[in-house]
Design an enzyme around this catalytic site. Structure first.
Site, PDB file in Angstrom:
ATOM      1  N   CYS A   1     -31.558   8.825  37.686  1.00 16.74           N
ATOM      2  CA  CYS A   1     -30.179   8.374  37.890  1.00 16.74           C
ATOM      3  C   CYS A   1     -29.512   9.094  39.066  1.00 16.74           C
ATOM      4  O   CYS A   1     -28.789   8.472  39.854  1.00 16.74           O
ATOM      5  CB  CYS A   1     -29.351   8.616  36.631  1.00 16.74           C
ATOM      6  SG  CYS A   1     -30.044   7.948  35.114  1.00 16.74           S
ATOM      7  N   ASP A   2     -29.730  10.395  39.181  1.00 17.65           N
ATOM      8  CA  ASP A   2     -28.898  11.208  40.067  1.00 17.65           C
ATOM      9  C   ASP A   2     -29.651  11.916  41.194  1.00 17.65           C
ATOM     10  O   ASP A   2     -29.028  12.567  42.035  1.00 17.65           O
ATOM     11  CB  ASP A   2     -28.159  12.267  39.234  1.00 17.65           C
ATOM     12  CG  ASP A   2     -27.282  11.645  38.160  1.00 17.65           C
ATOM     13  OD1 ASP A   2     -26.702  10.573  38.429  1.00 17.65           O
ATOM     14  OD2 ASP A   2     -27.190  12.212  37.054  1.00 17.65           O
TER      15      ASP A   2
ATOM     16  N   CYS B   1     -30.817  13.324  34.037  1.00 18.36           N
ATOM     17  CA  CYS B   1     -31.571  12.150  34.466  1.00 18.36           C
ATOM     18  C   CYS B   1     -31.809  12.196  35.968  1.00 18.36           C
ATOM     19  O   CYS B   1     -30.922  11.859  36.757  1.00 18.36           O
ATOM     20  CB  CYS B   1     -30.833  10.867  34.084  1.00 18.36           C
ATOM     21  SG  CYS B   1     -31.672   9.356  34.595  1.00 18.36           S
TER      22      CYS B   1
END
Length: 374
Positions: free
Chosen positions: A180-181, A177
């Protein structure tokens, strides 16, 4: 405080989806009830709300139905907490200004839901029978549960390459992701595996942070749409490594490089400057137990009615990544979990299982008192 006349109840009665009878899915798969043969349901436990899954969607649904005094039963599934339990720092969920570890966040969700009366149990719902109410759920292939309503929050699992070190370094440089990261890789070199639209989207997003993004694809052409290819090709930070596959991920506690192989020459070499590996080869929704019952798209994501979490089976609701293949974020999953809980509560009331619901809107519209939960 001045209270305005309430119009939302009338509006919802006029606009909510309406269903008359259970209608199994029409996607070519017949429901399989063989698992229920020989199962004695005479003493099966009966619950008004059963929630399947414990990611952000499942725990939020549990919180809302618990606050509505529905005493939901939550089955935690094979991976309690969902994909966030494999995530280290979460910095994009509202309310955590300093960030929070994914597993800690899910523990907070669980504690809050249980504080209001949600009951959680370890176990996997392996089979369902949605032919008539109360619905039958088989847990771990042996324990029968009856449910008036079911909220499906089983999520989706990212597809990985199957490398041993890939799983060991998940959350430590390996991710599925970018949203997300990606921010953890500022001014670093990262690699994206994949050739479809998702891979191009991930790569383009990562250019906001990384100094270089290498797209590694096992073929010599992309599967992505023309417009997504053009956007990726036009981005100076993105380079393409064709006919190549990742065969190992290097590093003890953090990714320090990747080993790749050229499919044409069979030459292997190490990219020792890559500190982040992003997998963009798709997700698999965890919806197999509902095959033949719930309408699904071609990728097996559960289809829900517009602007709701209603499925084709009355009293069965779907939320989170099991039905969302677009956003796949913790905050959007939590939002649909809230929707599923309110949908389930109203459905139970409309069918005479519970009294008229007191929804979150009514909690906040009620005059404040010393004992108010609002």
């Amino acid at each position: 405080m001045v209270l305005l006349p309430r119009l939302d109840a009338w509006f919802l009665l006029c606009t909510k989806p309406s269903f008359i009878m259970s209608t199994p899915a029409t996607n070519g798969h017949a429901p399989n009830l063989s698992a229920f043969e020989g199962i004695d349901g005479a003493d099966a436990e009966m619950r008004d709300v059963v929630i399947i899954g414990t990611g952000p969607a499942g725990w939020t649904a549990a919180l809302y139905t618990a606050r509505a005094s529905l005493e939901p039963l939550v089955f935690m599934g094979p991976e309690p907490g969902g994909q966030l339990t494999t995530t280290t720092d979460v910095e994009n969920y509202p309310g955590y200004p300093d960030g929070i570890m994914g597993p800690d966040m899910m523990q907070d969700f669980q504690a809050q839901a249980e504080q209001f009366g949600a009951e959680s149990r370890y176990g996997v719902v392996t089979d369902v029978d949605f032919s008539e109410r109360p619905y039958r759920l088989l847990v771990d292939e042996e324990t029968l549960i009856h449910a008036q309503t079911v909220i499906v929050a089983t999520g989706a699992s990212a597809r990985y390459l199957g490398l041993e070190n890939e799983q060991r370094l998940l959350g430590h440089g390996v991710s599925a992701c970018a949203t997300c990261d990606g921010a953890f890789f500022r001014d670093e070199t990262v690699a994206v595996v994949g050739g479809g639209d998702s891979a191009m989207e991930e790569a383009i997003f990562l250019t906001k942070f990384a100094k270089e993004v290498r797209v590694i694809h096992r073929r010599d052409e992309l599967r992505a749409s023309k417009i997504m290819q053009e956007r990726a090709f036009d981005n100076d930070k993105i380079t393409f490594v064709w006919d190549t596959e990742v065969v190992d991920v290097l590093g003890e506690d953090q990714v320090t490089g990747i080993e790749v192989i050229n499919n044409n020459t069979e030459e292997t070499y190490v990219m020792d400057d890559v500190t982040g590996l992003f997998l963009a080869i798709g997700h698999t929704p965890n919806t197999e137990p509902f095959t033949g019952w719930l309408d699904m798209d071609d990728s097996d994501y559960i289809e829900t009615q517009p602007d709701s979490t209603y499925t084709n089976i009355p009293g069965v609701f779907a939320c989170g990544d099991a039905q969302d293949h677009v956003y796949r974020q913790a905050v959007t999953a939590a939002g649909t979990g809230c929707m599923a809980a309110i949908d389930a509560e109203r459905w139970l009331s409309e069918h005479g299982v519970i009294d008229e619901p007191r929804t979150e809107t009514e909690y906040h519209a009620a005059p404040a008192t010393a004992s108010s939960n609002a």
